[in-house]
Design an enzyme around this catalytic site. Structure first.
Site, PDB file in Angstrom:
ATOM      1  N   ASP A  23      19.317   4.361  -9.464  1.00  0.00           N
ATOM      2  CA  ASP A  23      19.621   5.275  -8.365  1.00  0.00           C
ATOM      3  C   ASP A  23      20.874   4.823  -7.606  1.00  0.00           C
ATOM      4  OD1 ASP A  23      19.177   7.520  -6.832  1.00  0.00           O
ATOM      5  OD2 ASP A  23      17.796   6.517  -5.456  1.00  0.00           O
ATOM      6  N   GLY A  24      21.553   5.804  -7.008  1.00  0.00           N
ATOM      7  CA  GLY A  24      22.671   5.481  -6.126  1.00  0.00           C
ATOM      8  C   GLY A  24      24.045   5.890  -6.638  1.00  0.00           C
ATOM      9  N   ASN A  25      24.082   6.634  -7.730  1.00  0.00           N
ATOM     10  CA  ASN A  25      25.393   7.073  -8.252  1.00  0.00           C
ATOM     11  C   ASN A  25      26.147   7.922  -7.230  1.00  0.00           C
ATOM     12  OD1 ASN A  25      24.492   5.918 -10.595  1.00  0.00           O
ATOM     13  ND2 ASN A  25      24.278   7.824 -11.743  1.00  0.00           N
ATOM     14  N   HIS A  40      28.276   9.232 -11.475  1.00  0.00           N
ATOM     15  CA  HIS A  40      27.445   9.297 -12.684  1.00  0.00           C
ATOM     16  C   HIS A  40      28.175   8.653 -13.869  1.00  0.00           C
ATOM     17  CE1 HIS A  40      24.445  11.553 -10.632  1.00  0.00           C
ATOM     18  NE2 HIS A  40      25.153  12.649 -10.506  1.00  0.00           N
ATOM     19  N   GLU A  70      12.265  16.571 -11.306  1.00  0.00           N
ATOM     20  CA  GLU A  70      12.695  17.128 -10.009  1.00  0.00           C
ATOM     21  C   GLU A  70      14.218  17.246  -9.911  1.00  0.00           C
ATOM     22  OE1 GLU A  70      10.236  14.616 -10.158  1.00  0.00           O
ATOM     23  OE2 GLU A  70       8.812  16.270 -10.076  1.00  0.00           O
ATOM     24  N   LEU A 134      15.810  -4.280 -29.543  1.00  0.00           N
ATOM     25  CA  LEU A 134      15.380  -3.761 -28.237  1.00  0.00           C
ATOM     26  C   LEU A 134      14.822  -2.358 -28.435  1.00  0.00           C
ATOM     27  CD1 LEU A 134      15.510  -3.878 -25.016  1.00  0.00           C
ATOM     28  CD2 LEU A 134      17.672  -2.666 -25.237  1.00  0.00           C
TER      29      LEU A 134
HETATM   30  C1  IPE Z   1      15.101   9.060  -9.229  1.00  0.00           C
HETATM   31  O1  IPE Z   1      16.174   9.207  -8.381  1.00  0.00           O
HETATM   32  C2  IPE Z   1      15.422   9.721 -10.544  1.00  0.00           C
HETATM   33  C3  IPE Z   1      16.419   9.036 -11.360  1.00  0.00           C
HETATM   34  C4  IPE Z   1      16.984   7.906 -11.076  1.00  0.00           C
HETATM   35  C5  IPE Z   1      16.752   9.695 -12.584  1.00  0.00           C
HETATM   36  P1  IPE Z   1      16.292  10.435  -7.370  1.00  0.00           P
HETATM   37  O2  IPE Z   1      17.584  10.273  -6.672  1.00  0.00           O
HETATM   38  O3  IPE Z   1      16.058  11.704  -8.081  1.00  0.00           O
HETATM   39  O4  IPE Z   1      15.059  10.163  -6.403  1.00  0.00           O
HETATM   40  P2  IPE Z   1      14.792  10.635  -4.899  1.00  0.00           P
HETATM   41  O5  IPE Z   1      15.091  12.102  -4.835  1.00  0.00           O
HETATM   42  O6  IPE Z   1      15.705   9.837  -4.043  1.00  0.00           O
HETATM   43  O7  IPE Z   1      13.361  10.286  -4.649  1.00  0.00           O
HETATM   44  C1  IPE Z   2      20.863   8.575  -9.790  1.00  0.00           C
HETATM   45  O1  IPE Z   2      21.809   8.659  -8.805  1.00  0.00           O
HETATM   46  C2  IPE Z   2      21.189   9.461 -10.968  1.00  0.00           C
HETATM   47  C3  IPE Z   2      20.296  10.610 -11.143  1.00  0.00           C
HETATM   48  C4  IPE Z   2      19.236  10.869 -10.418  1.00  0.00           C
HETATM   49  C5  IPE Z   2      20.623  11.527 -12.225  1.00  0.00           C
HETATM   50  P1  IPE Z   2      21.778   9.802  -7.704  1.00  0.00           P
HETATM   51  O2  IPE Z   2      22.589  10.950  -8.190  1.00  0.00           O
HETATM   52  O3  IPE Z   2      20.380  10.131  -7.320  1.00  0.00           O
HETATM   53  O4  IPE Z   2      22.522   9.079  -6.495  1.00  0.00           O
HETATM   54  P2  IPE Z   2      22.183   9.165  -4.951  1.00  0.00           P
HETATM   55  O5  IPE Z   2      20.735   8.844  -4.786  1.00  0.00           O
HETATM   56  O6  IPE Z   2      22.493  10.568  -4.520  1.00  0.00           O
HETATM   57  O7  IPE Z   2      23.059   8.152  -4.317  1.00  0.00           O
HETATM   58 MG    MG Z   3      19.148   9.387  -5.937  1.00  0.00          MG
END
Ligand code: IPE
Ligand code: IPE
Ligand code: MG
Length: 246
Positions: A23-25, A40, A70, A134
């Protein structure tokens, strides 16, 4: 010559299965005033680094959360870009994954993806099926609740068809209906970008996983941060509901 770093933990305290909520892209890109897409794209590079680090450590199973059930709520432009990235990743990385002796498995409902992506995913899994360095599970259109509901439906169907008796349903039978059938549960669940939640990931399988959350955003993740997580994991007492001997 590359000198391998000494591993700061003993081999018997290595997790056999690591799962990562990548998470966090978006936040990584926001911080740089860049479009989320760039985040991403940088996330793909982090994934490549992490796979290498996991293999170097000798961890046999890695499961990564790439797209949730989701995530379809996101704007079309972002979803389309993620699909393009998935296609590019498969086209450019498949041979390299195969050469690294990685077995690819998709967990999630592939039917939602375009015919082209479905074909590419099937081909990638078939091509790498005998690889042994792996097992890489990529969670795509994955949701823990969807997985559990589907398993319950499959089991109900077997009972209706009299292939299974009601009294024979147990945790092992149930787990056999999950996408992760045959794979040990994750020992360690890592989430990047600091949020303290599981976001519908592996709800059944993480019952006793150790959880490690870092504020590091996914595109900044690397082998050193993975090593921190593994070191921390190695110091934990896993009790599985039991009591430690005094
Ligand atoms: C979880 O991250 C899903 C993935 C990393 C693919 P999200 O960004 O979708 O989660 P929430 O919305 O913060 O819970
Ligand atoms: C995770 O990064 C990647 C996916 C869920 C596809 P996010 O796109 O959720 O990045 P944030 O949470 O908005 O920083
Ligand atoms: Mg996210």
């Amino acid at each position: 010559m590359t000198v391998k770093k000494a591993i700061p933990y003993s081999k018997d305290r290595l997790p056999k299965h690591v799962a990562i909520i990548m998470d966090g892209n978006g936040r990584w890109a926001n911080k740089r005033m860049l479009p989320r897409q760039i985040g991403h794209k940088a996330g793909i590079e982090a994934l490549k680094r992490t796979i290498e680090a996991v293999i170097d450590l000798g961890i046999p199973v890695l499961t990564v959360y790439a797209f949730s059930t989701e995530n379809w709520k996101r704007p079309d432009t972002e979803i389309n870009y993620l699909m393009t990235l998935l296609h590019e990743y498969l086209s450019s990385e498949l041979l390299s994954l195969h050469e690294q002796n990685i077995k690819l498995r998709i967990i999630g409902d592939g039917v939602a993806f375009s015919a082209r992506i479905q074909e590419e995913l099937t081909m990638a899994c078939e091509m790498t099926t005998n690889n042994t360095a792996l097992l890489l599970n990529i969670a795509l259109n994955y949701g823990g609740r969807m997985e559990i509901t589907t398993a319950a439906r499959n089991i109900a169907e077997k009972v209706l068809r009299e292939e299974l008796r009601l009294e024979d349903i147990n945790e092992d039978i149930f787990a056999q209906q999950l996408f992760t059938e045959g794979v040990p549960d994750p020992d360690l669940l890592i989430r990047t970008a600091g949020d303290m939640r599981v976001s519908n990931f592996l709800l059944w399988q993480i019952a006793y996983s150790e959880i490690w959350i870092t504020d590091v955003l996914w595109p900044d993740f690397n082998g050193d941060i993975l090593a921190q997580a593994i070191e921390d994991y190695g110091k934990r007492d896993r009790k599985f509901g039991g009591a430690l001997e005094q």
